[in-house]
Design a protein around this motif. Structure first.
Motif, short mmCIF file in Angstrom:
data_model
loop_
_atom_site.label_atom_id
_atom_site.label_comp_id
_atom_site.label_asym_id
_atom_site.label_seq_id
_atom_site.Cartn_x
_atom_site.Cartn_y
_atom_site.Cartn_z
N LYS A 103 12.43 10.78 40.62
CA LYS A 103 11.53 11.42 39.65
C LYS A 103 10.84 10.36 38.79
CE LYS A 103 11.48 15.27 36.43
NZ LYS A 103 12.25 16.33 35.79
N TYR A 104 11.57 9.36 38.36
CA TYR A 104 10.99 8.28 37.56
C TYR A 104 9.97 7.49 38.38
CZ TYR A 104 10.66 4.44 34.27
OH TYR A 104 10.20 3.52 33.39
N ASP A 105 10.33 7.16 39.62
CA ASP A 105 9.42 6.40 40.47
C ASP A 105 8.14 7.19 40.74
OD1 ASP A 105 11.25 4.35 40.50
OD2 ASP A 105 12.09 4.90 42.45
N ARG A 106 8.28 8.50 40.96
CA ARG A 106 7.11 9.35 41.20
C ARG A 106 6.19 9.37 39.98
NH1 ARG A 106 9.28 14.42 41.82
NH2 ARG A 106 10.88 13.46 43.09
N ALA A 107 6.78 9.49 38.79
CA ALA A 107 5.98 9.49 37.57
C ALA A 107 5.29 8.15 37.37
CB ALA A 107 6.86 9.82 36.36
N LYS A 108 5.98 7.08 37.70
CA LYS A 108 5.39 5.74 37.57
C LYS A 108 4.21 5.59 38.53
CE LYS A 108 6.78 0.94 37.25
NZ LYS A 108 7.91 0.02 37.31
N GLN A 109 4.36 6.07 39.75
CA GLN A 109 3.26 6.01 40.71
C GLN A 109 2.07 6.85 40.25
OE1 GLN A 109 5.00 7.27 44.38
NE2 GLN A 109 5.94 5.30 44.81
N LEU A 110 2.34 8.03 39.71
CA LEU A 110 1.26 8.88 39.21
C LEU A 110 0.52 8.21 38.06
CD1 LEU A 110 2.90 12.42 39.29
CD2 LEU A 110 1.00 11.62 40.68
N MET A 111 1.25 7.57 37.17
CA MET A 111 0.60 6.89 36.05
C MET A 111 -0.23 5.70 36.54
SD MET A 111 1.06 8.51 33.27
CE MET A 111 0.56 7.31 32.06
N LYS A 112 0.26 4.97 37.53
CA LYS A 112 -0.51 3.86 38.09
C LYS A 112 -1.79 4.36 38.75
CE LYS A 112 2.96 0.34 38.96
NZ LYS A 112 3.66 -0.46 39.98
N LYS A 113 -1.66 5.44 39.49
CA LYS A 113 -2.84 6.03 40.14
C LYS A 113 -3.84 6.50 39.10
CE LYS A 113 -4.18 9.59 43.43
NZ LYS A 113 -3.75 10.72 44.23
N TYR A 114 -3.36 7.12 38.03
CA TYR A 114 -4.23 7.58 36.96
C TYR A 114 -4.94 6.40 36.29
CZ TYR A 114 -5.51 9.66 32.44
OH TYR A 114 -6.17 10.06 31.33
N GLN A 115 -4.20 5.33 36.03
CA GLN A 115 -4.79 4.15 35.41
C GLN A 115 -5.83 3.50 36.31
OE1 GLN A 115 -1.37 1.81 34.39
NE2 GLN A 115 -0.99 2.95 32.50
N MET A 116 -5.56 3.46 37.62
CA MET A 116 -6.53 2.92 38.56
C MET A 116 -7.79 3.77 38.60
SD MET A 116 -5.51 0.09 39.77
CE MET A 116 -6.65 -0.10 41.11
N THR A 117 -7.62 5.09 38.54
CA THR A 117 -8.78 5.98 38.52
C THR A 117 -9.62 5.73 37.28
OG1 THR A 117 -7.53 7.66 39.73
CG2 THR A 117 -9.49 8.40 38.56
N LEU A 118 -8.97 5.57 36.13
CA LEU A 118 -9.71 5.29 34.90
C LEU A 118 -10.41 3.93 34.96
CD1 LEU A 118 -7.32 6.65 32.14
CD2 LEU A 118 -9.36 7.73 33.08
N LYS A 119 -9.77 2.93 35.55
CA LYS A 119 -10.40 1.62 35.68
C LYS A 119 -11.62 1.68 36.58
CE LYS A 119 -6.36 -1.28 34.85
NZ LYS A 119 -5.41 -2.23 35.45
N GLN A 120 -11.51 2.40 37.69
CA GLN A 120 -12.65 2.52 38.60
C GLN A 120 -13.78 3.29 37.94
OE1 GLN A 120 -10.62 4.28 41.88
NE2 GLN A 120 -10.14 2.32 42.84
N LEU A 121 -13.44 4.32 37.20
CA LEU A 121 -14.46 5.08 36.48
C LEU A 121 -15.13 4.22 35.42
CD1 LEU A 121 -15.70 7.90 36.25
CD2 LEU A 121 -13.93 8.46 34.60
N ASN A 122 -14.36 3.39 34.74
CA ASN A 122 -14.91 2.48 33.74
C ASN A 122 -15.84 1.47 34.40
OD1 ASN A 122 -15.27 1.43 31.17
ND2 ASN A 122 -13.55 0.00 31.41
N ARG A 123 -15.47 0.95 35.56
CA ARG A 123 -16.34 0.01 36.28
C ARG A 123 -17.66 0.66 36.66
NH1 ARG A 123 -11.76 -1.64 40.05
NH2 ARG A 123 -10.52 -2.94 38.68
#
Length: 144
Positions: free
Chosen positions: A106-126
């Motif tokens: 559960k912790y690993d899944r949440a960590k992956q979701l947060m990384k994916k979310y952060q990557m999405t925000l970075k790409q959107l910012n770019r």
């Protein structure tokens, strides 16, 4: 001008924020070890409480039953005690290991979701930055 890529990233970010952000943030407040160990302790306490309730219910049944002479013989009491301790240890080990596995996943899944979310925000910012630099250079473009 609407960019499909930008809309896709915005949709992904909005879906995450609406559905999973609160749970993922609640999990990610903790270090992995702290999150897993706190849940393992709670599971251990729950197994202990449930086991004690079961033992007390069985003892009350044995005391209330006049036909049962199980509790009168000392050797049978020792044997029953050893069996109960064995059952308790087996149940505790099974549930604590299951809790470790479940909460680490559960912790690993949440960590992956947060990384994916952060990557999405970075790409959107770019995309926004490239659009702004293009508009500053006179290439046009509108901001969504």
């Amino acid at each position: 001008m609407i960019h499909e890529e930008k809309v896709r990233y915005m949709t992904q970010a909005a879906c995450f924020e609406e559905k999973q952000r609160r749970k993922a943030l609640a999990i990610m407040r903790y270090y992995r070890k702290d999150y897993i160990s706190s849940h393992m302790i709670l599971i251990w306490l729950s197994v202990t409480a449930a086991f004690l309730i079961g033992v007390f219910m069985w003892l009350f049944y044995q005391v209330g039953s006049t036909s049962s002479m199980v509790l009168t013989n000392f050797t049978s009491l020792v044997l029953i005690g050893i069996i109960l301790i064995g059952i308790y240890l087996i149940l505790t080990i099974i549930y604590v290991f299951a809790a470790y596995w479940y909460y680490s996943e559960k912790y690993d899944r949440a960590k992956q979701l947060m990384k994916k979310y952060q990557m999405t925000l970075k790409q959107l910012n770019r995309l926004y930055e490239s659009e702004e630099s293009a508009s500053e250079n006179g290439l046009g473009g509108s901001r969504l």
